[in-house]
Design an enzyme around this catalytic site. Structure first.
Site, short mmCIF file in Angstrom:
data_model
loop_
_atom_site.label_atom_id
_atom_site.label_comp_id
_atom_site.label_asym_id
_atom_site.label_seq_id
_atom_site.Cartn_x
_atom_site.Cartn_y
_atom_site.Cartn_z
N GLY A 1 -10.48 14.66 -2.97
CA GLY A 1 -9.68 14.39 -1.58
C GLY A 1 -10.20 13.21 -0.58
O GLY A 1 -9.42 12.69 0.05
N ALA A 2 -11.27 11.98 -0.82
CA ALA A 2 -11.75 11.25 -0.42
C ALA A 2 -10.38 10.16 -0.42
O ALA A 2 -9.27 9.50 0.60
CB ALA A 2 -12.15 10.71 -0.65
N GLN B 1 -12.53 19.27 -7.80
CA GLN B 1 -13.08 18.66 -6.95
C GLN B 1 -14.71 18.19 -7.44
O GLN B 1 -14.48 18.46 -8.86
CB GLN B 1 -13.73 20.50 -6.24
CG GLN B 1 -13.25 21.10 -5.59
CD GLN B 1 -12.83 21.87 -4.44
OE1 GLN B 1 -14.52 22.62 -4.42
NE2 GLN B 1 -12.18 23.00 -3.96
N GLY B 2 -14.93 17.00 -7.44
CA GLY B 2 -16.18 16.71 -7.09
C GLY B 2 -15.61 15.19 -8.34
O GLY B 2 -16.46 14.25 -9.11
N GLY C 1 -14.15 12.47 -6.32
CA GLY C 1 -13.65 11.87 -5.11
C GLY C 1 -12.12 12.04 -5.15
O GLY C 1 -11.73 11.07 -3.74
N GLU D 1 -7.69 18.77 13.71
CA GLU D 1 -7.83 20.04 13.56
C GLU D 1 -8.71 20.75 13.57
O GLU D 1 -8.59 21.26 11.80
CB GLU D 1 -6.28 20.96 13.72
CG GLU D 1 -6.36 21.94 13.92
CD GLU D 1 -5.21 23.32 14.33
OE1 GLU D 1 -4.82 24.67 14.21
OE2 GLU D 1 -3.93 21.95 14.27
N LEU E 1 -6.78 20.76 1.57
CA LEU E 1 -7.52 21.83 0.12
C LEU E 1 -7.14 21.07 -1.28
O LEU E 1 -6.03 20.35 -1.39
CB LEU E 1 -6.62 22.91 0.09
CG LEU E 1 -6.78 23.37 -1.10
CD1 LEU E 1 -8.14 24.20 -1.04
CD2 LEU E 1 -6.50 25.31 -0.85
#
Length: 408
Positions: free
Chosen positions: A241-242, A236-237, A239, A264, A230
């Site tokens: 998360g990558a 967010q937006g 990069g 999962e 999360l």
């Protein structure tokens, strides 16, 4: 026409998604800054399937966290509350108790005590070990610095921090459940923004997190499985998360005992993120070079993707299809048709297995006196299903490719 009571009832019903508001507070002035508000994606895990609250007008449920150690404030405001004497005995819903029971044990009900606790962020540092850092250029805020820490429950203060952090799952991941913190096979990866405070010292703001469970793989291997990921909406937006996923990969790819890294039940958004990171990584490998891609998927791709990035064969095949589409001239009908047929053959494999089982079942039923004959989908119906599957998959692949083009 609706009567006055019905109209009044409707006016006192509000979406819990609209009523809820979150903030990550870095300084006292942020409490009154509505530009910092972010909303939940869902609230049924707290307020029920209807995601409605009855009994209030202009309801605002305020769930604020200090940006670093996540000291928590819960409060609410409204301009009118239902009076059961004029609402046919119907009372307003209990709101705060439903939220509070999902939160960690210590929650501030007074904004003043919350602001006092906010000072804890000034000396707070992320628990665990720093494993990865990176910077991004933000058009509005300039260069921003981020760090990823790996922690476990033995780290001082981490248990209390994680109990506050995991509450975000309820609002952003469907069917979320809190993990067993007593199971030492869980690994925790937490991301923070490292920023300069108003007094010139470094402080940390919570950005997101991931949990990974280390499964056993025969005979003497491990198979880490990414369970929860999360990134909070304000980040967010960009990069990040990558980058969080890359940090997880870096932690495991160099370990000989790790067989592969799995996920999962990935959401569509996470699968897209995973595809992007894996495709970026695999495009650097010889087996995924353009000359090899046009020859089709082969075992060398699976072997090299596994050896270099701990990617399993199924995901390696998916990455191949993304990279092959990227170099395919879709205006060249022959090239494009060759690619489509290649992907459709792979998509059709499960159906072919089903057909074999279906034919066996038909033979059994025919051998039984009075057995029913079951009709499967016709060839035309199957072709339509397969074509739809392909088109949806290609749309996803194109989104990954578009992101790759921007990032290159």
């Amino acid at each position: 026409m609706e009567d006055a009571i019905t109209t009044r009832f409707k006016n006192l019903i509000i979406s819990s998604n609209d009523a809820l508001e979150f903030k990550l507070i870095r300084k006292p002035d942020d409490v009154d800054d509505d530009k910092l508000i972010f909303k939940p994606e869902m609230s049924h895990q707290v307020f029920g399937d209807s995601e409605n609250i009855f009994g209030y007008r202009d309801l605002r449920i305020k769930l604020y966290y200090s940006a670093g150690c996540l000291e928590t404030y819960l409060g609410m405001t409204y301009t009118e509350k239902a009076d059961k004497s004029i609402c046919e005995g119907v009372e307003a819903d209990e709101v705060l108790p439903k939220v509070r029971e999902k939160l960690a044990s210590e929650v501030h009900s007074s904004i003043d005590s919350f602001l006092v606790a906010l000072k804890n962020d000034e000396s707070w540092a992320p628990p665990g070990t720093l494993i990865y850092s990176f910077s991004v250029n933000d058009k509005e805020k300039g260069q921003r610095h981020f760090e990823v820490y790996k922690a476990d429950m033995s780290c001082k203060g981490f248990k209390e921090y994680h109990e506050r952090l995991q509450t975000f799952l309820l609002w952003y991941i469907d069917a979320a459940s809190f993990i067993d913190i007593d199971d030492d096979q869980w690994h925790y990866f937490n991301m923070f923004e490292k920023y300069t405070s108003t007094v010139g010292s470094y402080q940390y703001a919570t950005v997101g997190f991931a949990t990974v469970y280390q499964y056993y793989a025969y005979p003497r291997h491990a198979r880490p499985r990414i369970a929860q990921v999360l990134v909070l909406p304000p980040f967010q937006g960009h990069g990040v998360g990558a980058q969080l996923l890359s940090a997880i990969y870096r932690e495991y790819v160099g370990r000989s005992e790790v067989k592969d890294i799995t996920v999962e039940d990935p959401s569509v958004d996470f699968q897209r993120l995973r595809d992007f990171v894996d495709a970026k990584n695999c495009q650097t490998l010889e087996s995924f070079s353009n000359k090899n891609l046009i020859q089709g998927f082969n075992k060398n791709m699976a072997i090299e993707a596994s050896a270099k990035f701990k990617i399993n064969k199924k995901q390696a095949r998916r990455v191949y299809e993304i990279l092959r589409l990227r170099i395919t001239d879709v205006s060249n009908e022959q090239q494009y048709q060759t690619y489509r047929l290649d992907v459709k053959r792979r998509l059709n494999v499960p159906y072919q297995r089903e057909q074999k089982n279906f034919k066996k079942l038909q033979r059994v039923l025919k051998s039984v006196e009075g057995g029913a004959i079951i009709d499967g989908p016709s060839a035309d119906q199957r072709m339509q299903i397969l074509d739809k599957q392909y088109r949806l998959l290609e749309e996803e692949y194109k989104r990954v490719i578009d992101r790759m083009e921007v990032s290159d």
